[in-house]
Design a protein around this motif. Structure first.
Motif, PDB file in Angstrom:
ATOM      1  N   ASN A  86       8.920  -3.257   3.557  1.00 15.94           N
ATOM      2  CA  ASN A  86       7.546  -3.463   3.095  1.00 15.94           C
ATOM      3  C   ASN A  86       7.406  -3.320   1.580  1.00 15.94           C
ATOM      4  O   ASN A  86       6.654  -4.070   0.973  1.00 15.94           O
ATOM      5  CB  ASN A  86       6.601  -2.487   3.793  1.00 15.94           C
ATOM      6  CG  ASN A  86       5.151  -2.813   3.526  1.00 15.94           C
ATOM      7  OD1 ASN A  86       4.717  -3.948   3.696  1.00 15.94           O
ATOM      8  ND2 ASN A  86       4.396  -1.818   3.113  1.00 15.94           N
ATOM      9  N   ASP A  87       8.091  -2.385   0.997  1.00 14.96           N
ATOM     10  CA  ASP A  87       7.982  -2.142  -0.446  1.00 14.96           C
ATOM     11  C   ASP A  87       8.891  -3.110  -1.191  1.00 14.96           C
ATOM     12  O   ASP A  87      10.081  -3.222  -0.881  1.00 14.96           O
ATOM     13  CB  ASP A  87       8.369  -0.704  -0.784  1.00 14.96           C
ATOM     14  CG  ASP A  87       7.442   0.313  -0.137  1.00 14.96           C
ATOM     15  OD1 ASP A  87       6.390  -0.073   0.407  1.00 14.96           O
ATOM     16  OD2 ASP A  87       7.791   1.514  -0.157  1.00 14.96           O
ATOM     17  N   MET A 119       3.479  -3.568  -2.289  1.00 17.21           N
ATOM     18  CA  MET A 119       3.722  -3.575  -0.849  1.00 17.21           C
ATOM     19  C   MET A 119       3.244  -4.880  -0.232  1.00 17.21           C
ATOM     20  O   MET A 119       2.189  -5.393  -0.615  1.00 17.21           O
ATOM     21  CB  MET A 119       3.000  -2.399  -0.199  1.00 17.21           C
ATOM     22  CG  MET A 119       3.579  -1.059  -0.620  1.00 17.21           C
ATOM     23  SD  MET A 119       2.768   0.319   0.175  1.00 17.21           S
ATOM     24  CE  MET A 119       1.296   0.452  -0.839  1.00 17.21           C
ATOM     25  N   ARG A 121       2.449  -5.282   3.031  1.00 14.28           N
ATOM     26  CA  ARG A 121       1.442  -5.028   4.060  1.00 14.28           C
ATOM     27  C   ARG A 121       0.724  -3.709   3.821  1.00 14.28           C
ATOM     28  O   ARG A 121       1.257  -2.805   3.184  1.00 14.28           O
ATOM     29  CB  ARG A 121       2.104  -4.993   5.439  1.00 14.28           C
ATOM     30  CG  ARG A 121       2.786  -6.286   5.780  1.00 14.28           C
ATOM     31  CD  ARG A 121       3.506  -6.241   7.124  1.00 14.28           C
ATOM     32  NE  ARG A 121       4.207  -7.489   7.350  1.00 14.28           N
ATOM     33  CZ  ARG A 121       3.640  -8.634   7.712  1.00 14.28           C
ATOM     34  NH1 ARG A 121       2.353  -8.672   7.929  1.00 14.28           N
ATOM     35  NH2 ARG A 121       4.345  -9.724   7.873  1.00 14.28           N
ATOM     36  N   GLY A 125      -0.587  -2.902   8.869  1.00 17.20           N
ATOM     37  CA  GLY A 125       0.392  -3.955   9.093  1.00 17.20           C
ATOM     38  C   GLY A 125      -0.067  -5.344   8.702  1.00 17.20           C
ATOM     39  O   GLY A 125       0.642  -6.321   8.920  1.00 17.20           O
ATOM     40  N   LEU A 127      -0.663  -8.432   6.309  1.00 22.78           N
ATOM     41  CA  LEU A 127      -0.062  -8.975   5.099  1.00 22.78           C
ATOM     42  C   LEU A 127      -1.119  -9.057   4.006  1.00 22.78           C
ATOM     43  O   LEU A 127      -2.129  -9.739   4.159  1.00 22.78           O
ATOM     44  CB  LEU A 127       0.524 -10.362   5.388  1.00 22.78           C
ATOM     45  CG  LEU A 127       1.370 -10.987   4.291  1.00 22.78           C
ATOM     46  CD1 LEU A 127       2.590 -10.134   3.980  1.00 22.78           C
ATOM     47  CD2 LEU A 127       1.794 -12.389   4.693  1.00 22.78           C
ATOM     48  N   HIS A 143      -0.974  -4.222  -3.751  1.00 18.90           N
ATOM     49  CA  HIS A 143      -0.584  -5.505  -3.181  1.00 18.90           C
ATOM     50  C   HIS A 143      -0.809  -6.677  -4.144  1.00 18.90           C
ATOM     51  O   HIS A 143      -0.599  -7.816  -3.761  1.00 18.90           O
ATOM     52  CB  HIS A 143      -1.398  -5.769  -1.900  1.00 18.90           C
ATOM     53  CG  HIS A 143      -1.412  -4.631  -0.950  1.00 18.90           C
ATOM     54  ND1 HIS A 143      -0.341  -4.308  -0.160  1.00 18.90           N
ATOM     55  CD2 HIS A 143      -2.358  -3.699  -0.683  1.00 18.90           C
ATOM     56  CE1 HIS A 143      -0.628  -3.249   0.570  1.00 18.90           C
ATOM     57  NE2 HIS A 143      -1.851  -2.858   0.272  1.00 18.90           N
ATOM     58  N   SER A 172       8.640 -12.219   9.098  1.00 14.22           N
ATOM     59  CA  SER A 172       7.929 -11.112   9.733  1.00 14.22           C
ATOM     60  C   SER A 172       8.579 -10.661  11.045  1.00 14.22           C
ATOM     61  O   SER A 172       8.773  -9.457  11.253  1.00 14.22           O
ATOM     62  CB  SER A 172       6.464 -11.456   9.937  1.00 14.22           C
ATOM     63  OG  SER A 172       5.779 -10.349  10.480  1.00 14.22           O
ATOM     64  N   GLU A 176       9.998  -6.887  11.492  1.00 13.13           N
ATOM     65  CA  GLU A 176       9.505  -6.036  12.594  1.00 13.13           C
ATOM     66  C   GLU A 176      10.664  -5.521  13.437  1.00 13.13           C
ATOM     67  O   GLU A 176      10.695  -4.337  13.795  1.00 13.13           O
ATOM     68  CB  GLU A 176       8.503  -6.812  13.450  1.00 13.13           C
ATOM     69  CG  GLU A 176       7.184  -7.073  12.739  1.00 13.13           C
ATOM     70  CD  GLU A 176       6.272  -8.053  13.488  1.00 13.13           C
ATOM     71  OE1 GLU A 176       6.481  -8.262  14.704  1.00 13.13           O
ATOM     72  OE2 GLU A 176       5.375  -8.596  12.836  1.00 13.13           O
ATOM     73  N   LYS A 179      12.546  -2.859  11.423  1.00 13.17           N
ATOM     74  CA  LYS A 179      11.796  -1.607  11.385  1.00 13.17           C
ATOM     75  C   LYS A 179      11.892  -0.858  12.723  1.00 13.17           C
ATOM     76  O   LYS A 179      12.004   0.367  12.744  1.00 13.17           O
ATOM     77  CB  LYS A 179      10.330  -1.894  11.053  1.00 13.17           C
ATOM     78  CG  LYS A 179       9.478  -0.661  10.890  1.00 13.17           C
ATOM     79  CD  LYS A 179       8.055  -1.046  10.495  1.00 13.17           C
ATOM     80  CE  LYS A 179       7.175   0.173  10.401  1.00 13.17           C
ATOM     81  NZ  LYS A 179       5.813  -0.184  10.015  1.00 13.17           N
TER      82      LYS A 179
END
Length: 183
Positions: A86-87, A119, A121, A125, A127, A143, A172, A176, A179
């Motif tokens: 994410n980062d 980030m 998201r 979560g 976007l 963001h 994505s 996911e 993660k």
């Protein structure tokens, strides 16, 4: 090599020789886009991703290929994410034909320095990453990347391509799965 639809690795191809750009033009390995915010026409069904580990063997960075149309050309590059997917660690374009001094400022170190720490998201979560002119609203500071001065269409193109590739049609599902530890 990742199957973009499932977000899972595939052993159907050799990652050292698979060519993302060639696959995107091969009808057997790609599909025409009906919704095409990145302006690419066809999207490859598979992509090579790079997972960098730290000295202890733990995931450190995720590097994903991205591309999309700017003002005059397709911009090809990579977005590097921290291990959390994410980062943002960084953004780099390696091939484009945008106008020198305007859209070609995607190569400017000062502009690229705006990306690290942003980030993709929010906590829910969703976007949220955006490239837009002017200061960010207080709830978007983490963001928001300020658009390139004098290069509105290139900036819109970068915004569109990053959102496309980080969204459901892009990486994505893979992020996911990564993660969740499902890979």
């Amino acid at each position: 090599v990742v199957d973009l639809a499932s977000g899972s690795f595939t052993d159907e191809f050799d990652a050292t020789t698979f060519d993302d750009r060639a696959a995107a033009s091969d009808p057997a390995l790609s599909h025409a886009l009906t919704e095409d915010p990145a302006g690419i026409g066809r999207q490859g069904d598979y992509a090579v991703v790079y997972l960098l580990n730290d000295e202890a063997g733990n995931l450190d960075k995720v590097i994903l290929p991205i591309h999309g149309y700017g003002l005059w050309s397709t911009l090809y590059g990579f977005i590097a994410l921290e291990e959390n997917g994410n980062d943002i660690f960084g953004l780099q374009f390696y091939d484009h034909a945008e106008t020198p001094g305007l859209g070609a400022e995607v190569d400017n170190p000062r502009w690229k320095a705006m990306w690290p720490g942003k980030m993709l998201r929010d906590e829910a979560g969703e976007l949220k990453i955006t490239v837009a002119k002017g200061p960010a609203a207080s709830d978007m500071e983490n963001h928001h990347i300020d658009a390139l001065a004098g290069a509105t269409l290139t900036s819109v193109g970068v915004d569109n391509l990053v959102k496309f590739w980080m969204g459901e049609e892009g990486f994505s599902p893979f992020l996911e799965n990564l993660k969740a530890g499902a890979l």
